[in-house]
Design a protein around this motif. Structure first.
Motif, mmCIF file in Angstrom:
data_model
loop_
_atom_site.group_PDB
_atom_site.id
_atom_site.type_symbol
_atom_site.label_atom_id
_atom_site.label_comp_id
_atom_site.label_asym_id
_atom_site.label_seq_id
_atom_site.Cartn_x
_atom_site.Cartn_y
_atom_site.Cartn_z
ATOM 1 N N ALA A 1 2.671 -1.205 -7.746
ATOM 2 C CA ALA A 1 2.737 -1.260 -6.334
ATOM 3 C C ALA A 1 3.801 -0.330 -5.627
ATOM 4 N N GLU A 2 4.809 0.114 -6.561
ATOM 5 C CA GLU A 2 5.786 0.793 -5.881
ATOM 6 C C GLU A 2 5.442 2.262 -5.701
ATOM 7 N N GLN B 1 1.112 -1.260 0.012
ATOM 8 C CA GLN B 1 -0.042 0.029 0.188
ATOM 9 C C GLN B 1 0.698 0.988 -0.022
ATOM 10 N N ASP B 2 0.467 2.114 -0.977
ATOM 11 C CA ASP B 2 1.384 3.311 -1.106
ATOM 12 C C ASP B 2 1.113 4.184 0.180
ATOM 13 N N PRO C 1 -5.381 0.591 -1.963
ATOM 14 C CA PRO C 1 -5.714 -0.073 -3.019
ATOM 15 C C PRO C 1 -7.171 -0.309 -3.247
ATOM 16 N N ALA C 2 -7.690 0.589 -4.220
ATOM 17 C CA ALA C 2 -9.163 0.396 -4.502
ATOM 18 C C ALA C 2 -9.723 -1.034 -5.122
ATOM 19 N N GLY D 1 -1.128 -2.498 -7.277
ATOM 20 C CA GLY D 1 -1.102 -1.514 -6.260
ATOM 21 C C GLY D 1 -2.610 -0.853 -6.043
ATOM 22 N N GLY D 2 -3.483 -1.502 -6.849
ATOM 23 C CA GLY D 2 -4.969 -0.710 -6.729
ATOM 24 C C GLY D 2 -5.485 -0.291 -7.999
ATOM 25 N N LEU D 3 -6.933 -0.575 -7.959
ATOM 26 C CA LEU D 3 -7.583 -0.110 -9.293
ATOM 27 C C LEU D 3 -8.237 1.251 -9.199
ATOM 28 N N TYR D 4 -8.648 1.622 -10.113
ATOM 29 C CA TYR D 4 -9.236 2.921 -10.297
ATOM 30 C C TYR D 4 -10.421 3.011 -11.072
ATOM 31 N N LYS D 5 -10.762 4.177 -11.710
ATOM 32 C CA LYS D 5 -12.105 4.337 -12.328
ATOM 33 C C LYS D 5 -12.715 3.299 -13.347
ATOM 34 N N PRO D 6 -13.793 2.707 -13.168
ATOM 35 C CA PRO D 6 -14.308 1.656 -14.042
ATOM 36 C C PRO D 6 -15.212 2.524 -15.033
ATOM 37 N N TYR D 7 -15.044 1.862 -16.301
ATOM 38 C CA TYR D 7 -16.191 2.355 -17.132
ATOM 39 C C TYR D 7 -16.932 1.140 -17.982
ATOM 40 N N LEU D 8 -18.289 1.022 -17.725
ATOM 41 C CA LEU D 8 -18.972 -0.170 -18.484
ATOM 42 C C LEU D 8 -19.742 0.065 -19.516
ATOM 43 N N VAL D 9 -19.390 -0.680 -20.357
ATOM 44 C CA VAL D 9 -19.866 -0.735 -21.846
ATOM 45 C C VAL D 9 -20.620 -2.326 -22.328
#
Length: 358
Positions: free
Chosen positions: A218-219, A2-3, A163-164, A195-203
């Motif tokens: 992760a760094e 985790q950062d 980390p989302a 290191g973690g997930l960010y913004k999802p866009y669904l199609v």
């Protein structure tokens, strides 16, 4: 791992010592021919002010800042979901408009849950399943009678700390949402997303659902790139074997650090991915574009779609996190605008379009 720094603080600290980035192209330039494949996607005319900012109302979910616009049309009006920051974390609100410029806040639609270890500090709806064709009205699509939103949540208090994970939620009225469990976790992915997930866009594409998302390594001084996962039932998801499908460019490219926040549309048989890049040279964030013939293969356009503004403008730091909609012959491109020095920067939502403002 985790950062120890948030995304916002890390970038602010880096930009203080950054140099000047020389960009290969500029979306604000004129004179492109009719055969130019990028022409339909350009929105060079900035409104020049925020259409939505922090409410400054003590105790409100969006008191400090607003972020991450997502625009659509519903029942004859325009709607904008956004995340608000109150000093503790993200929650999701909605605003309504009749002209895409003047917006009225409608309150929270997706709130954090102190009893839930996943969303006790943050929950951010990043997209709701909608029409994919860029020149379509931008109406939402129901699945089994329900609207579907893709959300992400950070595990710690603060601005994008830790980390989302990514999950889905379902609603019949856009106001009350039934939130499901996480469907993607960083620890289940490859090194580029550990290191973690960010913004999802669904199609929705044929009988498949595509979930585009960006993630970080992760760094401590991480990189962000974009991948996609595929499902036929919104329950079981398979990461695309070619991930990340949008990778960092080589320095001094404007996406040499981040290639993030995908928004994927179709137009005249082509696929288009609007995204933002963060430069490792000047640490400015700008909206960019990649085009492809299928939903898994994209080639970057060699120009900036929305650049940062002049000193003192609403977007002199970042012009990033795109969302687009077409109306009355014009393409509108919403984005998060950030100005001023951290930690006193101002973060809100602005818009530009393909035709000059009167």
């Amino acid at each position: 791992m985790q950062d120890s720094l948030s995304r916002r603080a890390m970038l602010a600290g880096s930009s203080a010592a950054a140099g000047t980035l020389l960009l290969p192209g500029n979306a604000l330039a004129n004179g492109h021919g009719a055969s130019d494949p990028v022409a339909p996607f350009r929105t060079p005319y900035k409104l020049g002010r925020l259409i939505l900012g922090g409410s400054k109302v003590a105790g409100s979910f969006d008191e400090k800042a607003v972020d991450c616009p997502f625009v659509f049309r519903h029942e004859g009006r325009f709607y904008l979901t956004y995340v608000g920051f109150d000093g503790t974390g993200y929650q999701t609100g909605i605003a309504v408009s009749d002209d895409l410029v003047n917006w009225q806040r409608q309150g929270v639609i997706l709130a954090r849950d102190p009893s839930d270890p996943v969303t006790r500090f943050n929950v951010a709806s990043a997209s709701i399943l909608r029409e994919t064709e860029m020149h379509a009205p931008g109406e939402l699509i129901r699945v089994n009678g329900e609207y579907v939103c893709a959300w992400h949540a950070y595990p710690s208090p603060g601005y994008e700390e830790g980390p989302a994970v990514i999950g889905l939620a379902f609603s019949r009225d856009l106001r009350t949402w039934r939130r499901g469990p996480p469907i993607l976790r960083a620890q289940d992915g490859a090194a580029w997303e550990r290191g973690g997930l960010y913004k999802p866009y669904l199609v929705k594409h044929g009988n498949q659902f595509l979930l585009y998302y960006n993630a970080k390594t992760a760094e401590k001084d991480w990189h962000e790139q974009t991948g996609v996962a595929v499902s036929t039932d919104l329950k079981t998801w398979r990461r695309h074997p070619g991930n990340p499908i949008l990778r960092n460019g080589a320095p001094p490219a404007p996406d040499s650090r981040f290639a993030s926040d995908p928004v994927v549309m179709t137009h005249q048989g082509r696929w288009a991915m609007f995204y933002f890049g963060l430069s490792g040279t000047d640490y400015k964030a700008r909206d960019l574009l990649a085009l492809g013939r299928d939903p898994f293969t994209f080639h970057k356009v060699d120009e900036v779609m929305i650049d940062v503004g002049k000193p003192g403008s609403v977007d002199d730091g970042y012009a990033h996190k795109p969302s687009v909609i077409f109306w009355k012959g014009d393409l509108y491109h919403f984005y998060t605008a950030v100005s001023g020095p951290y930690p006193n920067d101002v973060r809100g939502i602005s818009v530009c379009r393909s035709r000059p403002w009167s």
